[in-house]
Write a protein that holds these residues in place. Structure first.
Motif, short mmCIF file in Angstrom:
data_model
loop_
_atom_site.label_atom_id
_atom_site.label_comp_id
_atom_site.label_asym_id
_atom_site.label_seq_id
_atom_site.Cartn_x
_atom_site.Cartn_y
_atom_site.Cartn_z
N LEU A 1 -0.52 -4.04 -8.66
CA LEU A 1 -1.83 -3.38 -8.73
C LEU A 1 -1.49 -1.80 -8.71
O LEU A 1 -0.60 -1.38 -8.13
CB LEU A 1 -2.81 -3.68 -7.81
N GLU A 2 -2.38 -1.17 -9.40
CA GLU A 2 -2.33 0.10 -9.46
C GLU A 2 -3.82 0.82 -8.88
O GLU A 2 -4.81 0.39 -10.06
CB GLU A 2 -1.77 0.75 -10.74
N LEU A 3 -4.11 1.42 -8.08
CA LEU A 3 -5.46 1.95 -7.72
C LEU A 3 -5.45 3.41 -7.90
O LEU A 3 -4.62 4.18 -7.17
CB LEU A 3 -5.83 1.46 -6.44
N VAL B 1 -8.91 0.16 -10.95
CA VAL B 1 -8.21 -0.78 -10.63
C VAL B 1 -7.19 -1.10 -12.02
O VAL B 1 -8.15 -1.77 -12.73
CB VAL B 1 -8.52 -1.79 -9.71
N ARG B 2 -6.00 -1.31 -11.80
CA ARG B 2 -5.36 -1.73 -12.96
C ARG B 2 -4.45 -2.91 -12.54
O ARG B 2 -3.59 -2.94 -11.50
CB ARG B 2 -4.54 -0.94 -13.90
N VAL B 3 -4.30 -3.86 -13.30
CA VAL B 3 -3.46 -5.39 -12.77
C VAL B 3 -2.40 -5.36 -13.98
O VAL B 3 -2.46 -5.49 -15.14
CB VAL B 3 -4.37 -6.50 -12.92
N PHE B 4 -1.03 -5.55 -13.36
CA PHE B 4 0.01 -5.71 -14.56
C PHE B 4 0.53 -6.78 -14.14
O PHE B 4 0.91 -7.47 -12.92
CB PHE B 4 0.97 -4.54 -13.98
N ASP B 5 0.99 -7.70 -15.32
CA ASP B 5 2.02 -8.71 -15.06
C ASP B 5 3.13 -8.55 -15.98
O ASP B 5 3.24 -8.35 -17.03
CB ASP B 5 1.16 -9.96 -15.73
N ASP C 1 -5.48 10.62 -6.03
CA ASP C 1 -4.77 9.42 -5.14
C ASP C 1 -4.49 8.50 -6.10
O ASP C 1 -5.16 7.75 -6.75
CB ASP C 1 -5.65 9.28 -4.04
N ARG C 2 -3.07 8.05 -5.85
CA ARG C 2 -2.75 6.86 -6.62
C ARG C 2 -1.94 5.86 -5.63
O ARG C 2 -0.97 6.44 -4.97
CB ARG C 2 -1.70 7.15 -7.86
N VAL C 3 -2.12 4.62 -5.41
CA VAL C 3 -1.73 3.67 -4.70
C VAL C 3 -1.27 2.28 -5.47
O VAL C 3 -2.20 2.05 -6.17
CB VAL C 3 -2.69 3.27 -3.52
N PHE D 1 1.04 -1.29 0.03
CA PHE D 1 0.05 -0.06 0.03
C PHE D 1 0.83 1.43 0.01
O PHE D 1 1.05 1.81 1.01
CB PHE D 1 -0.96 -0.11 1.01
N ALA D 2 1.49 1.63 -1.18
CA ALA D 2 2.42 2.59 -1.19
C ALA D 2 2.20 3.74 -2.13
O ALA D 2 1.50 3.60 -3.17
CB ALA D 2 3.76 2.12 -1.89
#
Length: 619
Positions: free
Chosen positions: A295-297, A251-255, A302-304, A46-47
């Motif tokens: 993950l990017e939220l 929400v974005r998911v990266f591989d 705000d971006r976590v 959670f950064a």
């Protein structure tokens, strides 16, 4: 079949307050220079991009206090300061530079100046938050002599919004700490003011990182992640405030850098957002292949960033009907090590982030796939290293209550195995024998247990919650299991590790130091997986790498060669029980700790006692 010689050799004895021999680890110099954690975010799960560590040299003072148990809340700051202390090391730790033991009738004060960092401008609706990863035990926090909050509890992180107390230019952060250690009934793990044997030097105050973070008024507050092995990713985020430039959480998911899924969800009236994403052909996380997705939220400005892993853990019957832990629907035999998480230079605080990773890698290199984090909540980065390196974790809850009864917690279960299933922990008449007769302790343990499960629940490496250990502070294990499962139904629960089983949870979990290893019959219905959650404990005292001339362990070996033979023999006996239905084991232990010399590593982490010298030379 009780091994009386081992029992006598390991009998508790009165602590000898001999001075500990100073030991350094390979990271002591780096830590003393303040470089052990530089630039590393305390919470990779959670950064935000903008943060600043406040670790380093602070002023400190230890002062006598009348009624310290109440005075910490509103005590006046000291008129003079005793010197400087290196945060995040407690004053009792050599690396702190203070090396003073806080007493229950004293207060510990800290003070340091700080400026609002560049890039953390708090105008335009932004807020400045100060985070404390752990402070033992109770503290009140001030900014510019303005009280901004208080916290009670020694092992979990907390934070205060300090924006309204800021002034232009230089600011002052100070905290007042009270810690009764084992003079109280609060959660404290293996700390004692009079250390010795299995009990270690008590510590107090700040013992994990302190850091600043600037956050938008409209922001993401919390995140819960559930990533199943089938590729379904369910998130539950809590947001605060209305986002000016976008009312949805995205929400974005990266591989490995490539986006593989995206979803958005509007917040409900209570601020919760629950997006669900599907990732095609998910790369499963395992001990041999610990694959993580990024993950990017985003919520307004705000971006976590975070991460997750697709894996499933359960307890099921194998093809022969034996109950085992299943990872990704496949049975996995657990080969574990007990991990106390103590260091000679930092006590409960690892000297550096590299040191945390070193312990995990060392155990993997020795062929273990599990660490049982023993009666301690570790820094969040330790779990991150387990996540990325593929080390399973059994997470203990922190014990507390009165001092354990030697009869009920040691002698009776050692000599009379039949007593293990015949001591009800929901009978208040038994609470004194279990050191759980304090209602305040029972309430604190329950709250901390639930908070620990919520705090650590996103880490894929954690595969079991361990609630009570060897009867200490045990009470109403059945209800505790129900509470934990209500919060986290995705993981098994080891309700009672050691003895005094209450026929609940997912494991029959025994400690066996003094009898031949065997698989015990489970009288519970339905039957649970059988694990030996502590055993071994062979001791090898290496004078140049030990804190004391005396040593404590369950079977003394005169040299590393005999130690290796003894440990390998014991591990082979445990491995052989897999065919008889053993689901796994936890060997005692990862490293020596103060008087204990039964570690696979020396206390200073400079000698791997189990490694073959020829292999070490080849490296």
């Amino acid at each position: 079949m009780l091994d009386i010689k081992r029992v006598i050799a390991s009998a508790p004895r009165k602590p000898e307050q001999a001075e500990l021999r100073p030991l350094t680890t390979p990271w002591s110099e780096q830590a003393a220079a303040g470089k052990g954690r530089a630039g590393l975010h305390p919470h990779p799960q959670f950064a935000r991009a903008g943060f600043e560590l406040l670790d380093g040299w602070w002023d400190y003072a230890i002062v006598d206090a009348d009624s310290a148990a109440q005075a910490w809340r509103d005590a006046a700051p000291p008129n003079a300061w005793d010197g400087c202390i290196l945060v995040p090391f407690s004053p009792e730790a050599p690396l702190s530079g203070a090396e003073r033991q806080l007493q229950p009738d004293e207060l510990l004060w800290y003070r340091r100046p700080f400026a609002v960092p560049d890039g953390m401008d708090v105008e335009g609706g932004r807020r400045l938050v100060v985070h404390f990863e752990a402070v033992d035990y109770a503290c009140a926090c001030y900014v510019n002599r303005v009280r901004v909050g208080e916290h009670v509890g020694g092992y979990l992180p907390f934070a205060f919004d300090v924006t309204d107390a800021l002034v232009s230019g230089e600011n002052e952060l100070s905290i007042c700490v009270w810690d009764p250690s084992d003079a109280g009934v609060q959660l404290r793990g293996k700390q004692r003011l009079k250390r010795g044997g299995i009990w270690y030097t008590a510590q107090s105050g700040i013992w994990q990182s302190v850091w600043l973070e600037a956050v938008p008024e409209a922001r993401i507050e919390r995140l819960a992640v559930d990533a199943s092995v089938e590729g379904r990713l369910t998130l539950r985020a809590v947001v605060r405030g209305a986002a000016v430039d976008g009312g949805e959480l995205t929400v974005r998911v990266f591989d490995e850098g490539a986006e593989v899924a995206r979803a958005s969800a509007a917040p409900a009236a209570d601020g919760t957002c629950e997006p669900i994403l599907d990732v095609a052909r998910p790369h499963r996380w395992s001990t041999d292949d610990p694959h993580l997705y990024d993950l990017e939220l985003t919520y307004g400005s705000d971006r976590v960033t975070s991460y997750c892993a697709f894996r499933t853990v359960s307890v099921e019957a194998d093809e022969h009907g034996a109950r085992r832990l299943f990872l990704n629907h496949e049975p996995l035999f657990l080969r574990g090590v007990l991990d106390q998480g103590y260091w000679p230079d930092g006590l409960m605080t690892a000297p550096s982030d590299e040191a945390l990773a070193f312990d995990v890698r060392s155990m993997k290199d020795l062929g273990f796939n599990l660490l049982r984090k023993h009666i301690k909540v570790e820094s969040d980065r330790w779990y991150y290293h387990c996540d990325r390196l593929g080390m399973l974790v059994w997470q203990d809850m922190v014990s507390g209550g009165a001092a354990p009864s030697p009869w009920h917690s040691s002698y009776k279960p050692t000599f009379f195995r039949g007593s293990w299933g015949r001591y009800a922990d929901d009978d208040p008449r038994h609470f004194p024998g279990l050191a759980s007769d304090s209602a305040a302790f029972r309430a604190e343990w329950t709250e901390a247990c639930e908070d620990t499960v919520r705090y650590l629940g996103n880490h894929p490496s954690i595969v079991t919650w361990v609630l009570f250990n060897e009867a200490w502070g045990q009470f109403d294990a059945r209800r505790a299991v129900e509470r934990v499962r209500a919060i986290d139904p995705s993981r098994p629960v080891d309700a009672v590790s050691g003895w005094y089983d209450q026929a609940c949870g997912d494991f029959l979990s025994v400690h066996n130091y003094f009898r031949p290893l065997e698989v015990y019959r489970d009288e519970a219905r339905p039957a649970r997986a059988f694990v030996i959650s502590e055993f071994g404990g062979s001791s090898c005292h290496l004078a140049d790498h030990s804190s004391l001339a005396t040593s404590y362990g369950y079977a003394a070996c005169p040299d590393p060669a005999s130690f290796r033979d003894a440990v390998h023999k014991t591990l082979a006996q445990a491995d052989a029980l897999e065919a008889e239905g053993l689901a796994g084991y936890v060997y005692t232990q990862l490293s020596d700790v103060e008087e204990e010399t039964n570690g696979l590593l020396t206390y200073d982490r400079r000698v791997n006692k189990l490694a073959d010298p020829a292999e070490e030379d080849a490296r």
